[in-house]
Design a protein around this motif. Sequence first.
Motif, PDB file in Angstrom:
ATOM      1  N   SER A   1      -0.895  -4.240  -5.198  1.00 30.36           N
ATOM      2  CA  SER A   1      -1.974  -3.814  -4.311  1.00 30.36           C
ATOM      3  C   SER A   1      -1.994  -2.313  -4.065  1.00 30.36           C
ATOM      4  CB  SER A   1      -1.863  -4.524  -2.961  1.00 30.36           C
ATOM      5  OG  SER A   1      -2.033  -5.900  -3.138  1.00 30.36           O
ATOM      6  N   THR A   2      -0.858  -1.681  -4.215  1.00 31.60           N
ATOM      7  CA  THR A   2      -0.832  -0.236  -4.007  1.00 31.60           C
ATOM      8  C   THR A   2      -1.467   0.446  -5.204  1.00 31.60           C
ATOM      9  OG1 THR A   2       1.347  -0.041  -5.021  1.00 31.60           O
ATOM     10  CG2 THR A   2       1.276  -0.330  -2.646  1.00 31.60           C
ATOM     11  N   PRO A   3      -2.145   1.573  -4.994  1.00 35.17           N
ATOM     12  CA  PRO A   3      -2.719   2.281  -6.141  1.00 35.17           C
ATOM     13  C   PRO A   3      -1.612   2.830  -7.028  1.00 35.17           C
ATOM     14  CG  PRO A   3      -3.000   3.542  -4.119  1.00 35.17           C
ATOM     15  CD  PRO A   3      -2.418   2.229  -3.731  1.00 35.17           C
ATOM     16  N   ARG A   4      -1.949   3.125  -8.264  1.00 34.25           N
ATOM     17  CA  ARG A   4      -0.957   3.636  -9.217  1.00 34.25           C
ATOM     18  C   ARG A   4      -0.394   4.976  -8.794  1.00 34.25           C
ATOM     19  NH1 ARG A   4      -3.117   1.891 -15.163  1.00 34.25           N
ATOM     20  NH2 ARG A   4      -3.605  -0.240 -14.577  1.00 34.25           N
ATOM     21  N   ASP A   5      -1.158   5.709  -8.015  1.00 28.29           N
ATOM     22  CA  ASP A   5      -0.731   7.025  -7.549  1.00 28.29           C
ATOM     23  C   ASP A   5      -1.484   7.330  -6.263  1.00 28.29           C
ATOM     24  OD1 ASP A   5       0.589   9.428  -7.541  1.00 28.29           O
ATOM     25  OD2 ASP A   5      -0.703  10.383  -9.009  1.00 28.29           O
TER      26      ASP A   5
ATOM     27  N   ALA B   1      -6.849  14.024   0.125  1.00 28.30           N
ATOM     28  CA  ALA B   1      -5.738  13.104  -0.118  1.00 28.30           C
ATOM     29  C   ALA B   1      -6.252  11.683  -0.284  1.00 28.30           C
ATOM     30  CB  ALA B   1      -4.745  13.169   1.034  1.00 28.30           C
ATOM     31  N   TYR B   2      -5.671  10.991  -1.230  1.00 28.12           N
ATOM     32  CA  TYR B   2      -5.952   9.586  -1.502  1.00 28.12           C
ATOM     33  C   TYR B   2      -4.941   8.806  -0.676  1.00 28.12           C
ATOM     34  CZ  TYR B   2      -7.681   5.937  -4.689  1.00 28.12           C
ATOM     35  OH  TYR B   2      -8.301   4.848  -5.237  1.00 28.12           O
ATOM     36  N   ASN B   3      -5.352   8.387   0.498  1.00 25.44           N
ATOM     37  CA  ASN B   3      -4.470   7.796   1.491  1.00 25.44           C
ATOM     38  C   ASN B   3      -4.418   6.281   1.356  1.00 25.44           C
ATOM     39  OD1 ASN B   3      -2.875   9.036   3.337  1.00 25.44           O
ATOM     40  ND2 ASN B   3      -4.398   9.142   4.951  1.00 25.44           N
ATOM     41  N   PHE B   4      -3.245   5.736   1.230  1.00 19.12           N
ATOM     42  CA  PHE B   4      -3.068   4.284   1.170  1.00 19.12           C
ATOM     43  C   PHE B   4      -2.169   3.866   2.321  1.00 19.12           C
ATOM     44  CE2 PHE B   4      -0.448   0.666  -0.124  1.00 19.12           C
ATOM     45  CZ  PHE B   4      -1.450  -0.272  -0.283  1.00 19.12           C
TER      46      PHE B   4
ATOM     47  N   HIS C   1      -2.170   9.737 -14.600  1.00 22.93           N
ATOM     48  CA  HIS C   1      -1.405   8.794 -13.786  1.00 22.93           C
ATOM     49  C   HIS C   1      -1.742   7.339 -14.085  1.00 22.93           C
ATOM     50  CE1 HIS C   1       0.411  11.963 -11.434  1.00 22.93           C
ATOM     51  NE2 HIS C   1      -0.768  12.558 -11.452  1.00 22.93           N
ATOM     52  N   ASP C   2      -2.743   7.126 -14.922  1.00 25.85           N
ATOM     53  CA  ASP C   2      -3.073   5.758 -15.319  1.00 25.85           C
ATOM     54  C   ASP C   2      -2.334   5.333 -16.587  1.00 25.85           C
ATOM     55  OD1 ASP C   2      -4.766   5.189 -13.180  1.00 25.85           O
ATOM     56  OD2 ASP C   2      -6.435   6.193 -14.166  1.00 25.85           O
ATOM     57  N   ASP C   3      -1.594   6.250 -17.201  1.00 24.29           N
ATOM     58  CA  ASP C   3      -0.783   5.899 -18.365  1.00 24.29           C
ATOM     59  C   ASP C   3       0.531   5.291 -17.886  1.00 24.29           C
ATOM     60  OD1 ASP C   3      -2.668   6.794 -20.132  1.00 24.29           O
ATOM     61  OD2 ASP C   3      -1.712   8.729 -20.486  1.00 24.29           O
ATOM     62  N   ILE C   4       0.553   3.998 -17.789  1.00 21.60           N
ATOM     63  CA  ILE C   4       1.715   3.248 -17.320  1.00 21.60           C
ATOM     64  C   ILE C   4       2.323   2.532 -18.531  1.00 21.60           C
ATOM     65  CG2 ILE C   4       2.500   1.446 -15.720  1.00 21.60           C
ATOM     66  CD1 ILE C   4       1.242   3.778 -14.258  1.00 21.60           C
ATOM     67  N   PRO C   5       3.649   2.579 -18.689  1.00 23.19           N
ATOM     68  CA  PRO C   5       4.258   1.862 -19.812  1.00 23.19           C
ATOM     69  C   PRO C   5       3.907   0.371 -19.772  1.00 23.19           C
ATOM     70  CG  PRO C   5       5.877   3.228 -18.685  1.00 23.19           C
ATOM     71  CD  PRO C   5       4.633   3.271 -17.870  1.00 23.19           C
ATOM     72  N   TRP C   6       3.756  -0.231 -20.936  1.00 21.00           N
ATOM     73  CA  TRP C   6       3.335  -1.628 -21.032  1.00 21.00           C
ATOM     74  C   TRP C   6       4.274  -2.579 -20.311  1.00 21.00           C
ATOM     75  CZ3 TRP C   6       6.638  -5.160 -23.079  1.00 21.00           C
ATOM     76  CH2 TRP C   6       7.701  -4.642 -23.836  1.00 21.00           C
TER      77      TRP C   6
ATOM     78  N   ASN D   1       0.785  -1.980 -13.972  1.00 21.23           N
ATOM     79  CA  ASN D   1      -0.399  -2.173 -14.812  1.00 21.23           C
ATOM     80  C   ASN D   1      -1.429  -3.065 -14.121  1.00 21.23           C
ATOM     81  OD1 ASN D   1      -0.306  -0.690 -17.323  1.00 21.23           O
ATOM     82  ND2 ASN D   1       1.578  -1.822 -17.726  1.00 21.23           N
ATOM     83  N   LEU D   2      -0.984  -3.931 -13.226  1.00 24.42           N
ATOM     84  CA  LEU D   2      -1.900  -4.766 -12.466  1.00 24.42           C
ATOM     85  C   LEU D   2      -2.449  -4.039 -11.237  1.00 24.42           C
ATOM     86  CD1 LEU D   2       0.033  -8.153 -12.551  1.00 24.42           C
ATOM     87  CD2 LEU D   2      -2.011  -7.527 -13.859  1.00 24.42           C
ATOM     88  N   ALA D   3      -1.810  -2.944 -10.843  1.00 24.46           N
ATOM     89  CA  ALA D   3      -2.243  -2.190  -9.665  1.00 24.46           C
ATOM     90  C   ALA D   3      -3.569  -1.493  -9.935  1.00 24.46           C
ATOM     91  CB  ALA D   3      -1.180  -1.163  -9.295  1.00 24.46           C
ATOM     92  N   PRO D   4      -4.361  -1.286  -8.896  1.00 26.24           N
ATOM     93  CA  PRO D   4      -5.659  -0.632  -9.090  1.00 26.24           C
ATOM     94  C   PRO D   4      -5.500   0.839  -9.481  1.00 26.24           C
ATOM     95  CG  PRO D   4      -5.274  -1.081  -6.759  1.00 26.24           C
ATOM     96  CD  PRO D   4      -4.153  -1.710  -7.513  1.00 26.24           C
TER      97      PRO D   4
END
Length: 158
Positions: free
Chosen positions: A10-14, A28-31, A128-133, A139-142
Amino acid sequence: MTAGFRYEISTPRDEPIRFNRARQKIYAYNFTYCWWNPFKRWPIEVVSYDWAQVRAERWRKRARTPQGITIDKQGVMLSIIQPDTTNEVVDRFQLSTPNVDDLVWKYICLYMQRGPSALPPPPPPKNHDDIPWYNISKNLAPKVQWQKDIDIESRTAP
């Protein structure tokens, strides 16, 4: 679904922070998550503040494991103060990953005061969307998605 698994997907990737020198603002992208209530929706809010409201706080945490090993963590938090009061903090952001030193803060201050020509060239930008497989939960995070108007404002001059 356990709270730990939900936190991972559920947390964003960054949680990026943008510094706009021309507007003298930060974005700021606040979560915010609620660890004790897995049924509450965890909101993402994009906020902007004037550069004059930003202060840096260096923190350090030392912990000792049961095996006797000392773990030392440190970092820099950005604190946003209320403009009309004396140092009343209204928001905080982690500047970077733990164990970052205060050189990052000095780099940002130099950029905001004198511009990019006063700085050494930065490293190539990281996607920041390049996540290892194999990191399934991330990879499931938004993906980070700035609101269109904030995205344009945070990248342009007034």
